[in-house]
Write an enzyme that holds these catalytic residues in place. Structure first.
Site, short mmCIF file in Angstrom:
data_model
loop_
_atom_site.label_atom_id
_atom_site.label_comp_id
_atom_site.label_asym_id
_atom_site.label_seq_id
_atom_site.Cartn_x
_atom_site.Cartn_y
_atom_site.Cartn_z
N MET A 1 0.48 11.54 -0.89
CA MET A 1 -0.10 12.74 -0.26
C MET A 1 0.52 13.98 -0.89
O MET A 1 1.73 14.03 -1.09
CB MET A 1 0.17 12.74 1.25
CG MET A 1 -0.32 11.48 1.95
SD MET A 1 -0.14 11.63 3.73
CE MET A 1 -0.51 9.94 4.26
N ASP B 1 -8.44 1.27 6.33
CA ASP B 1 -7.11 1.88 6.40
C ASP B 1 -7.08 2.90 7.54
O ASP B 1 -7.87 3.85 7.54
CB ASP B 1 -6.83 2.56 5.05
CG ASP B 1 -5.45 3.20 4.99
OD1 ASP B 1 -4.64 3.00 5.92
OD2 ASP B 1 -5.18 3.91 4.00
N GLY B 2 -6.16 2.67 8.49
CA GLY B 2 -5.96 3.62 9.57
C GLY B 2 -6.13 2.98 10.92
O GLY B 2 -7.23 2.56 11.28
N GLY C 1 0.05 6.01 12.10
CA GLY C 1 0.16 5.95 13.56
C GLY C 1 -0.96 6.60 14.34
O GLY C 1 -0.82 6.86 15.53
N ASP D 1 1.01 5.30 0.05
CA ASP D 1 0.23 6.48 0.39
C ASP D 1 0.78 7.72 -0.30
O ASP D 1 1.83 8.24 0.09
CB ASP D 1 0.23 6.68 1.91
CG ASP D 1 -0.62 5.63 2.61
OD1 ASP D 1 -1.81 5.53 2.27
OD2 ASP D 1 -0.09 4.92 3.49
N HIS E 1 0.85 -1.18 0.00
CA HIS E 1 0.00 0.00 0.00
C HIS E 1 0.89 1.24 0.00
O HIS E 1 1.71 1.42 0.90
CB HIS E 1 -0.89 -0.06 1.25
CG HIS E 1 -1.87 1.06 1.38
ND1 HIS E 1 -3.12 1.03 0.82
CD2 HIS E 1 -1.79 2.23 2.05
CE1 HIS E 1 -3.78 2.14 1.14
NE2 HIS E 1 -2.99 2.89 1.89
C1 DX5 Z 1 -3.20 7.48 6.42
C2 DX5 Z 1 -2.75 6.47 5.39
C3 DX5 Z 1 -2.60 5.12 5.94
C4 DX5 Z 1 -1.52 5.00 7.00
C5 DX5 Z 1 -1.84 3.83 7.86
O1 DX5 Z 1 -3.58 8.65 5.82
O2 DX5 Z 1 -3.71 6.38 4.35
O3 DX5 Z 1 -2.40 4.15 4.92
O4 DX5 Z 1 -0.25 4.85 6.45
O5 DX5 Z 1 -0.95 3.81 8.92
P1 DX5 Z 1 -1.32 3.14 10.31
O6 DX5 Z 1 -1.64 1.69 10.04
O7 DX5 Z 1 -0.13 3.35 11.13
O8 DX5 Z 1 -2.55 3.86 10.82
ZN ZN Z 2 -3.51 4.63 2.97
#
Ligand code: DX5
Ligand code: ZN
Length: 220
Positions: free
Chosen positions: A35, A173-174, A143, A33, A31
């Site tokens: 941003m 997710d999260g 986190g 991310d 996965h």
């Molecule tokens: C948050 C991301 C997630 C994040 C998840 O905006 O989309 O994918 O990396 O991280 P954890 O599992 O630590 O919440």
């Molecule tokens: Zn994500």
């Protein structure tokens, strides 16, 4: 398809993405991310990094685009080698056209919902999608603490997906960890992103296996 675990590389060592991917050989997807510091208040990586990792990683790439104007940028992530591309419906101007374009280019099309975004207005889009992502934190950072208030939406999304009958995956997710994954599975999720839970473990691959076992105790 059954349960899939998709570790978030956001929690891995960005200086060694190839090695980090190899440490989680049991993961179904990587996965990634993305941003842009506009849709979310954080800046991570883009298509060139995904292209580089796609060339060397054994697992397919699941790109989660937390960006403005996915209509313009999402297709380039398919070209970079992502086999699943998730756009946020809050940012998409024409989600149907965008999902069709992602599929036409050869990737799975997926739509993400922030915690305050309901699934119901998008029911008619489901046939255009291969996956729905229900965020269980506000997107932007790894986190964070899992938001239990999102569980009813996972259940409602599961009901709508089952009603439509297609093979649509439901990703969460999260804040997904050994403590929270069973609740998500019970609510109907079948694809689980976990960042800090996986990469803060002494043995990330063993954690992937453990998360899979925990989720499997509560399949809907
Ligand atoms: C948050 C991301 C997630 C994040 C998840 O905006 O989309 O994918 O990396 O991280 P954890 O599992 O630590 O919440
Ligand atoms: Zn994500």
């Amino acid at each position: 398809m059954g349960i899939q675990i998709t570790p978030s590389m956001l929690a891995s060592d960005f200086a060694n993405l190839e090695t980090e991917a190899a440490r989680i050989s049991g993961a179904d997807w990587l996965h990634m991310d993305v941003m842009d510091n506009h849709f979310v208040p954080n800046l991570t990586l883009g298509a060139p990094v995904i292209e580089a990792l796609a060339k060397v990683a054994a697992q397919p790439i699941d790109a989660h685009l937390m960006i403005e104007d996915p209509d313009r940028w999402a297709p380039s992530y398919v070209e970079a080698g992502a086999q699943s591309v998730t756009f946020h419906v809050e940012a998409a101007k024409a989600p149907v056209r965008l999902a069709r374009e992602i599929r036409a280019k050869g990737a799975r099309a997926s739509m993400a919902l922030k915690p305050a975004t309901p699934i119901e207005p998008y029911e008619d889009l489901l046939p255009e999608l291969d996956m729905v992502l229900v965020m269980t934190v506000e997107p932007g950072f790894g986190g964070q603490k899992f938001l239990d208030i999102c569980l009813p939406k996972i259940q409602r999304a599961r009901t709508l997906i089952d009603k439509h009958g297609g093979d649509i995956w439901l990703q969460v997710d999260g804040g997904v960890s050994l403590d929270t994954i069973e609740r998500c599975a019970e609510a109907g999720a079948d694809v689980f992103v976990a960042g800090s839970a996986v990469f803060s473990a002494d043995d990330p691959d063993a954690m992937v296996a453990e998360l899979r076992t925990h989720a499997g105790r509560h399949t809907h």
